[in-house]
Each structure stands twice: as C-alpha cells, then as structure tokens.
Design a protein around this motif. Structure first.
Motif, PDB file in Angstrom:
ATOM      1  N   VAL A 168      57.605 -31.283  18.224  1.00  0.00           N
ATOM      2  CA  VAL A 168      56.530 -31.227  19.200  1.00  0.00           C
ATOM      3  C   VAL A 168      55.254 -30.651  18.581  1.00  0.00           C
ATOM      4  CG1 VAL A 168      57.174 -28.941  20.077  1.00  0.00           C
ATOM      5  CG2 VAL A 168      55.977 -30.553  21.585  1.00  0.00           C
ATOM      6  N   ASP A 169      55.394 -29.806  17.585  1.00  0.00           N
ATOM      7  CA  ASP A 169      54.229 -29.208  16.931  1.00  0.00           C
ATOM      8  C   ASP A 169      53.444 -30.215  16.097  1.00  0.00           C
ATOM      9  OD1 ASP A 169      54.785 -26.700  18.002  1.00  0.00           O
ATOM     10  OD2 ASP A 169      56.099 -26.166  16.338  1.00  0.00           O
ATOM     11  N   ASP A 170      54.078 -31.353  15.766  1.00  0.00           N
ATOM     12  CA  ASP A 170      53.402 -32.394  14.992  1.00  0.00           C
ATOM     13  C   ASP A 170      52.533 -33.289  15.875  1.00  0.00           C
ATOM     14  OD1 ASP A 170      54.579 -31.754  12.444  1.00  0.00           O
ATOM     15  OD2 ASP A 170      56.443 -32.647  13.162  1.00  0.00           O
ATOM     16  N   MET A 171      52.659 -33.150  17.188  1.00  0.00           N
ATOM     17  CA  MET A 171      51.929 -34.017  18.116  1.00  0.00           C
ATOM     18  C   MET A 171      50.512 -33.502  18.366  1.00  0.00           C
ATOM     19  SD  MET A 171      54.208 -36.335  18.730  1.00  0.00           S
ATOM     20  CE  MET A 171      54.949 -36.025  17.106  1.00  0.00           C
ATOM     21  N   ALA A 172      49.530 -34.355  18.147  1.00  0.00           N
ATOM     22  CA  ALA A 172      48.144 -33.971  18.395  1.00  0.00           C
ATOM     23  C   ALA A 172      47.844 -33.929  19.890  1.00  0.00           C
ATOM     24  CB  ALA A 172      47.196 -34.951  17.702  1.00  0.00           C
ATOM     25  N   ASN A 173      48.556 -34.746  20.648  1.00  0.00           N
ATOM     26  CA  ASN A 173      48.374 -34.750  22.098  1.00  0.00           C
ATOM     27  C   ASN A 173      49.615 -35.359  22.740  1.00  0.00           C
ATOM     28  OD1 ASN A 173      47.166 -34.305  24.557  1.00  0.00           O
ATOM     29  ND2 ASN A 173      45.731 -36.016  24.420  1.00  0.00           N
ATOM     30  N   ILE A 174      49.922 -34.912  23.953  1.00  0.00           N
ATOM     31  CA  ILE A 174      51.093 -35.400  24.691  1.00  0.00           C
ATOM     32  C   ILE A 174      50.678 -35.667  26.127  1.00  0.00           C
ATOM     33  CG2 ILE A 174      53.445 -34.897  25.481  1.00  0.00           C
ATOM     34  CD1 ILE A 174      53.667 -32.884  23.151  1.00  0.00           C
ATOM     35  N   ILE A 175      50.907 -36.904  26.586  1.00  0.00           N
ATOM     36  CA  ILE A 175      50.598 -37.283  27.961  1.00  0.00           C
ATOM     37  C   ILE A 175      51.879 -37.755  28.644  1.00  0.00           C
ATOM     38  CG2 ILE A 175      49.387 -38.949  29.431  1.00  0.00           C
ATOM     39  CD1 ILE A 175      47.526 -36.848  28.325  1.00  0.00           C
ATOM     40  N   SER A 176      52.086 -37.295  29.867  1.00  0.00           N
ATOM     41  CA  SER A 176      53.250 -37.733  30.641  1.00  0.00           C
ATOM     42  C   SER A 176      52.818 -38.646  31.780  1.00  0.00           C
ATOM     43  CB  SER A 176      54.009 -36.523  31.202  1.00  0.00           C
ATOM     44  OG  SER A 176      53.189 -35.780  32.087  1.00  0.00           O
ATOM     45  N   THR A 177      53.737 -39.496  32.206  1.00  0.00           N
ATOM     46  CA  THR A 177      53.466 -40.419  33.305  1.00  0.00           C
ATOM     47  C   THR A 177      54.768 -40.656  34.058  1.00  0.00           C
ATOM     48  OG1 THR A 177      52.429 -42.551  33.876  1.00  0.00           O
ATOM     49  CG2 THR A 177      53.898 -42.537  31.954  1.00  0.00           C
ATOM     50  N   GLY A 199      51.756 -46.709  26.845  1.00  0.00           N
ATOM     51  CA  GLY A 199      50.405 -46.561  27.381  1.00  0.00           C
ATOM     52  C   GLY A 199      49.960 -45.111  27.404  1.00  0.00           C
ATOM     53  N   ALA A 200      50.889 -44.214  27.739  1.00  0.00           N
ATOM     54  CA  ALA A 200      50.570 -42.780  27.758  1.00  0.00           C
ATOM     55  C   ALA A 200      50.230 -42.283  26.359  1.00  0.00           C
ATOM     56  CB  ALA A 200      51.742 -41.994  28.338  1.00  0.00           C
ATOM     57  N   ALA A 201      50.972 -42.757  25.346  1.00  0.00           N
ATOM     58  CA  ALA A 201      50.700 -42.360  23.956  1.00  0.00           C
ATOM     59  C   ALA A 201      49.349 -42.888  23.494  1.00  0.00           C
ATOM     60  CB  ALA A 201      51.814 -42.865  23.047  1.00  0.00           C
ATOM     61  N   LEU A 202      49.011 -44.107  23.910  1.00  0.00           N
ATOM     62  CA  LEU A 202      47.714 -44.691  23.556  1.00  0.00           C
ATOM     63  C   LEU A 202      46.571 -43.898  24.207  1.00  0.00           C
ATOM     64  CD1 LEU A 202      48.693 -48.426  24.032  1.00  0.00           C
ATOM     65  CD2 LEU A 202      47.837 -47.466  21.880  1.00  0.00           C
ATOM     66  N   LEU A 203      46.740 -43.538  25.463  1.00  0.00           N
ATOM     67  CA  LEU A 203      45.711 -42.772  26.165  1.00  0.00           C
ATOM     68  C   LEU A 203      45.597 -41.354  25.602  1.00  0.00           C
ATOM     69  CD1 LEU A 203      46.521 -44.101  29.730  1.00  0.00           C
ATOM     70  CD2 LEU A 203      44.363 -44.435  28.501  1.00  0.00           C
ATOM     71  N   ALA A 204      46.734 -40.800  25.156  1.00  0.00           N
ATOM     72  CA  ALA A 204      46.708 -39.484  24.513  1.00  0.00           C
ATOM     73  C   ALA A 204      45.849 -39.530  23.253  1.00  0.00           C
ATOM     74  CB  ALA A 204      48.131 -39.034  24.183  1.00  0.00           C
ATOM     75  N   TYR A 205      45.963 -40.634  22.509  1.00  0.00           N
ATOM     76  CA  TYR A 205      45.167 -40.806  21.292  1.00  0.00           C
ATOM     77  C   TYR A 205      43.678 -40.956  21.640  1.00  0.00           C
ATOM     78  CZ  TYR A 205      43.436 -42.797  16.916  1.00  0.00           C
ATOM     79  OH  TYR A 205      42.714 -43.033  15.760  1.00  0.00           O
ATOM     80  N   GLU A 206      43.380 -41.762  22.652  1.00  0.00           N
ATOM     81  CA  GLU A 206      41.998 -41.971  23.034  1.00  0.00           C
ATOM     82  C   GLU A 206      41.315 -40.675  23.485  1.00  0.00           C
ATOM     83  OE1 GLU A 206      41.644 -45.064  25.902  1.00  0.00           O
ATOM     84  OE2 GLU A 206      42.332 -46.642  24.537  1.00  0.00           O
ATOM     85  N   LYS A 207      42.073 -39.831  24.177  1.00  0.00           N
ATOM     86  CA  LYS A 207      41.489 -38.597  24.700  1.00  0.00           C
ATOM     87  C   LYS A 207      41.005 -37.641  23.606  1.00  0.00           C
ATOM     88  CE  LYS A 207      43.583 -38.085  29.280  1.00  0.00           C
ATOM     89  NZ  LYS A 207      42.319 -37.741  29.956  1.00  0.00           N
ATOM     90  N   ILE A 208      41.667 -37.682  22.441  1.00  0.00           N
ATOM     91  CA  ILE A 208      41.246 -36.774  21.370  1.00  0.00           C
ATOM     92  C   ILE A 208      40.324 -37.457  20.362  1.00  0.00           C
ATOM     93  CG2 ILE A 208      43.235 -35.253  21.521  1.00  0.00           C
ATOM     94  CD1 ILE A 208      44.562 -36.777  19.300  1.00  0.00           C
ATOM     95  N   ASN A 209      39.956 -38.722  20.654  1.00  0.00           N
ATOM     96  CA  ASN A 209      39.066 -39.433  19.748  1.00  0.00           C
ATOM     97  C   ASN A 209      37.824 -39.956  20.465  1.00  0.00           C
ATOM     98  OD1 ASN A 209      40.367 -39.901  16.854  1.00  0.00           O
ATOM     99  ND2 ASN A 209      42.037 -39.964  18.353  1.00  0.00           N
ATOM    100  N   ARG A 210      37.525 -39.366  21.602  1.00  0.00           N
ATOM    101  CA  ARG A 210      36.319 -39.760  22.336  1.00  0.00           C
ATOM    102  C   ARG A 210      35.089 -39.105  21.721  1.00  0.00           C
ATOM    103  NH1 ARG A 210      38.695 -39.208  28.490  1.00  0.00           N
ATOM    104  NH2 ARG A 210      39.681 -41.250  28.575  1.00  0.00           N
TER     105      ARG A 210
END
Length: 258
Positions: A54-63, A247-258
């Motif tokens: 979990v520490d390797d994850m830059a962002n985590i989104i749940s749905t 989709g949640a993983a994709l949105l997690a990526y977008e949120k930290i690259n805006r």
C-alpha cells in the motif's frame, strides 16, 4: 507511479493496480462483497500479485456499494463515473454501457467526450442480475460457468415470463417437471435476463458502441441474448468484472496529475 482502484460491490470485491495511468500491473476479483472481509482479501491478493504494498501507491480511490468501508482509500467516486472511465479505457469509442453485477443492473449513456449524460439503474430487485442467474443455475444443477454453453445448444427456447427471481424459480421447476430440455430452459432464462436489461438500455438510448461489463458479461449466452434483443453488436470489456476498479485507478492517476 502506481495507483490503485478498488470496487467493493454487494457480492464481490475487485482491485486494479495501474502503472503510470496506462498499464494494468495487477487485477484481482474475490467473490466476497461489502460488510465482510472482501475489501481486505482483494487488497491482499492484488498486492501479492504485483509484489507491491500500500505504501507504493501514489493514490487510492474506492468505488462501489461499499466504497466508504475501504480504510486505505484517499477518496471515493461513484461507480457510474468509474465504470464509464474503465469501459472507455478497455473499449475506446464506447457510447453506452450495460453493467450487470451481482445485485443490480446499470445502463449508462456517454457523450462523444466520454462524459456521463444519463443512467438508469435497477437496484431494488434481483431480476436480471447475477443473483438471478445464480439461483437459476442451482435449480437447473448447471454450474454458472457452463450456463452459456447450454444456451447455445438450445433449438427451442422455453418461455420464462417471470422476471421476479422467486416466481421465475417456480416457473423453471415447473418446466423441469414437464421434461422440457435443460438447454431450452437455460435459453429462456437468458432471454428473460436480456429482456430486463435491454429495457434499461432503451431508457438511456442505444446507438454507437454498446459495451457490457460486470460478472454476467462472462456468460456469452447473456451477451448473445442481449444482442438479439436490441439488434446491435454487444462488445465485452477485457476485464468485465474489474472495469469499475480500473476506472477508479485511472481517476486516481488523473487526480495527482492535474
């Protein structure tokens, strides 16, 4: 950079780890949903598959239905938005999504930019869902994984008029008592599911590319029945059960690259 999406449904939990917003590093599905150990188990399995933590994850989104029960999540997004994002990633050009899960059915309409314009949902009854198919497979004593094969054997589909799971179960038992071939009963069950699901699709409108997601999409008999009911080709996502988590993983990526 790794991002994680986790989709906690009523009957299963799904997780996807994405690298740099482009590549699926790992994806897992466990047949345990919210209110139990599902979220913890699917996270353990996906981290083990990816050899990450979990520490390797830059962002985590749940749905999903149980999205507020994922302690490690840094945000929550509705399954409608996540399914749209995941389906477009798997099948570019998707304009309509039909998601049949364990306990509900969703039809989602997208515009040319992939934005959700309209959706319809059947979440008050198990009719036409994975639960419906599971009950019928048990009555027929045919494994869920083989129901699609039996569907394609049918030469004379039996009418299964009830969409209610309880009444349809009695109807199937009656057909068995009349010695109706199992393959014809299976075809009738699939047609019943297709009728219910297609009604939702028609409510949002079907044109362009129709993509099917959810666990029931693995049953090619249901896919064929829906295609015949609507008169259009039905495409199936490569990872139908995990589309929401993707989709949640994709949105997690977008949120930290805006």
């Amino acid at each position: 950079m790794y991002t994680l999406g986790i989709d906690v449904g009523s009957s299963s939990s799904k997780a996807v780890i994405l690298e740099d917003g482009k590549t699926i590093t790992a994806q897992r599905v466990v047949e345990i949903g919210t209110g139990s150990s599902g979220p913890e188990k699917v996270l353990d399995e996906v981290f083990k598959e990816a050899n990450l933590t979990v520490d390797d994850m830059a962002n985590i989104i749940s749905t999903g239905f149980g999205r507020f029960n994922v302690e490690c999540a840094k945000g929550e997004i509705s399954e409608i938005t996540c399914h749209a994002k995941g389906a477009l990633f798997e099948i570019p050009g998707t304009t309509t999504i039909l998601d049949i899960g364990g306990q509900d059915v969703k039809a989602i309409k997208l515009n040319g930019q992939g934005m959700v314009m309209q959706f319809a949902m059947n979440d008050k009854c198990a009719a036409g869902t994975g639960r419906f198919l599971d009950v019928m497979s048990k009555v027929l004593e045919i494994p869920m994984s083989e129901m699609g094969d039996w569907y394609f054997k049918s030469k004379n589909p039996a009418p299964v008029s009830s969409t209610c799971t309880v009444f349809a179960e009695s109807e199937v038992i009656s057909l068995l008592a009349k010695k109706i071939p199992k393959e014809d009963i299976v075809a009738g069950v699939h047609r019943s599911i297709a009728s219910k699901a297609s009604a939702l699709v028609r409510r949002v409108g079907v044109d362009g590319t129709l993509t099917m997601t959810g666990g029931v999409a693995r049953d090619l008999g249901v896919v064929d029945a829906i295609s015949r009911e609507l008169g259009v080709e039905v495409k199936v996502a490569a990872h139908p059960q995990a589309v929401g988590a993707l989709g949640a993983a994709l949105l997690a990526y977008e949120k930290i690259n805006r």
